[in-house]
Design a protein around this motif. Structure first.
Motif, PDB file in Angstrom:
ATOM      1  N   PRO A  80      -3.080   1.581 -11.853  1.00  0.00           N
ATOM      2  CA  PRO A  80      -4.522   1.565 -11.584  1.00  0.00           C
ATOM      3  C   PRO A  80      -4.986   2.935 -11.107  1.00  0.00           C
ATOM      4  N   GLU A  81      -6.100   2.997 -10.371  1.00  0.00           N
ATOM      5  CA  GLU A  81      -6.634   4.280  -9.941  1.00  0.00           C
ATOM      6  C   GLU A  81      -5.876   4.874  -8.762  1.00  0.00           C
ATOM      7  N   THR A  88       1.474   1.914 -13.813  1.00  0.00           N
ATOM      8  CA  THR A  88       2.007   2.410 -15.085  1.00  0.00           C
ATOM      9  C   THR A  88       1.820   3.919 -15.118  1.00  0.00           C
ATOM     10  N   VAL A  89       2.887   4.633 -15.413  1.00  0.00           N
ATOM     11  CA  VAL A  89       2.860   6.096 -15.479  1.00  0.00           C
ATOM     12  C   VAL A  89       3.035   6.530 -16.934  1.00  0.00           C
ATOM     13  N   ARG A  90       2.168   7.405 -17.390  1.00  0.00           N
ATOM     14  CA  ARG A  90       2.263   7.964 -18.742  1.00  0.00           C
ATOM     15  C   ARG A  90       3.112   9.232 -18.681  1.00  0.00           C
ATOM     16  N   GLY A 142      -3.550  -6.699  -3.273  1.00  0.00           N
ATOM     17  CA  GLY A 142      -4.789  -6.316  -3.929  1.00  0.00           C
ATOM     18  C   GLY A 142      -5.709  -5.664  -2.906  1.00  0.00           C
ATOM     19  N   ASN A 143      -6.976  -6.108  -2.882  1.00  0.00           N
ATOM     20  CA  ASN A 143      -7.924  -5.602  -1.888  1.00  0.00           C
ATOM     21  C   ASN A 143      -8.201  -6.621  -0.793  1.00  0.00           C
ATOM     22  N   ASN A 144      -7.423  -7.702  -0.773  1.00  0.00           N
ATOM     23  CA  ASN A 144      -7.723  -8.798   0.153  1.00  0.00           C
ATOM     24  C   ASN A 144      -6.937  -8.655   1.454  1.00  0.00           C
ATOM     25  N   TYR A 145      -7.300  -7.650   2.256  1.00  0.00           N
ATOM     26  CA  TYR A 145      -6.693  -7.487   3.564  1.00  0.00           C
ATOM     27  C   TYR A 145      -7.610  -6.631   4.427  1.00  0.00           C
ATOM     28  N   LEU A 146      -7.422  -6.743   5.736  1.00  0.00           N
ATOM     29  CA  LEU A 146      -8.203  -5.979   6.701  1.00  0.00           C
ATOM     30  C   LEU A 146      -7.255  -5.165   7.569  1.00  0.00           C
ATOM     31  N   LEU A 147      -7.642  -3.945   7.897  1.00  0.00           N
ATOM     32  CA  LEU A 147      -6.818  -3.079   8.732  1.00  0.00           C
ATOM     33  C   LEU A 147      -7.272  -3.059  10.180  1.00  0.00           C
ATOM     34  N   ASP A 148      -8.490  -3.498  10.430  1.00  0.00           N
ATOM     35  CA  ASP A 148      -9.067  -3.445  11.777  1.00  0.00           C
ATOM     36  C   ASP A 148      -9.403  -4.856  12.248  1.00  0.00           C
ATOM     37  N   PRO A 149      -8.817  -5.321  13.366  1.00  0.00           N
ATOM     38  CA  PRO A 149      -9.132  -6.667  13.866  1.00  0.00           C
ATOM     39  C   PRO A 149     -10.623  -6.885  14.099  1.00  0.00           C
ATOM     40  N   ALA A 150     -11.361  -5.826  14.429  1.00  0.00           N
ATOM     41  CA  ALA A 150     -12.797  -5.959  14.675  1.00  0.00           C
ATOM     42  C   ALA A 150     -13.546  -6.449  13.439  1.00  0.00           C
ATOM     43  N   GLN A 151     -12.967  -6.211  12.253  1.00  0.00           N
ATOM     44  CA  GLN A 151     -13.602  -6.684  11.026  1.00  0.00           C
ATOM     45  C   GLN A 151     -13.524  -8.196  10.887  1.00  0.00           C
ATOM     46  N   ALA A 152     -12.607  -8.832  11.604  1.00  0.00           N
ATOM     47  CA  ALA A 152     -12.425 -10.279  11.492  1.00  0.00           C
ATOM     48  C   ALA A 152     -13.052 -11.043  12.650  1.00  0.00           C
TER      49      ALA A 152
END
Length: 236
Positions: A80-81, A88-90, A142-152
């Motif tokens: 991916p980006e 995958t590496v070209r 994927g993108n389904n996680y939080l790094l900062d407890p304050a976000q939850a």
């Protein structure tokens, strides 16, 4: 240039020392070096120097292509980006006998993410005691996680979860302080006067949201801002 499609690779993890094909060894080497550089650079932007691992997927031992001079060999991330998760590496050879191959790999990046400390029920509101930080491979999340407890903290559960579950936007939503059908107090006022009226919420609302409410005295429907549990405010 010879273009080798996905049929030339197998997504089976392996030990690099098991290869007896010089071309395979060359592909493993250039892909590993490239990914190590890319993930190290990416991890440096996150702070805390999270640890990582790179695993190259097995290539087809029947692959027969000429070896490439080191100065003619290059690697580039195809997808991916960012170099985390399934990548995958070209790999391209620009030598006298040019070719191109796509090499799959798995990049693990371990970070401290928000997880539940106990089973949490749907519609429960998250407090500081409900969560903690724990190291997980974010390449699998994927993108389904939080790094900062304050976000939850203060968010509301969309569904039941078990203890030690990684929490992300898929499980959380804004806490609905008012729900459709709730009895609410409608406040209207300014610096010199304040009026309070009984009402009924016609929509769900989170803190600060504008919702429709019915004044149960006049039966008039107005838009009001949610200011707290069972509390809404209209301007004068």
């Amino acid at each position: 240039m010879r273009f080798i499609t996905g049929c030339a690779v197998l997504a089976i993890f392996f030990s690099a020392s098991a290869s007896a094909n010089p071309l395979i060894d060359q592909l493993i080497g250039v892909t590993s070096t490239y990914l190590e550089q890319e993930v190290t650079q990416y991890a440096s932007t996150l702070g805390g120097e999270p640890r990582h691992e790179v695993q190259i997927s097995r290539l087809d031992a029947r692959l027969r292509l000429p070896l490439c001079a080191e100065d003619a060999l290059s690697a580039q991330l195809e997808s991916p980006e960012i170099p985390v998760g399934r990548v995958t590496v070209r790999v391209t050879c620009n030598g006298p006998s040019p070719w191109r191959l796509f090499v799959p790999a798995q990049v693990s990046l371990y970070q401290q993410v928000v997880v539940s400390t106990r089973p949490l029920q749907r519609k429960s509101v998250i407090s500081a005691q409900d969560i903690r930080l724990a190291e997980r491979d974010t390449g699998l999340l994927g993108n389904n996680y939080l790094l900062d407890p304050a976000q939850a903290i203060g968010m509301q559960m969309k569904r039941n979860v078990n203890a030690d579950t990684v929490l992300g936007h898929a499980q959380l939503e804004q806490n609905r302080l008012v729900q459709r059908g709730d009895k609410v107090v409608i406040s209207a006022g300014n610096s010199s006067v304040n009026v309070r009226m009984p009402g009924e919420a016609l929509e769900d609302g989170t803190l600060g949201a504008q919702i429709r409410v019915r004044n149960t005295r006049s039966n008039r429907v107005v838009r009001a801002r949610v200011t707290g549990p069972g509390q809404v405010e209209v301007g004068m």
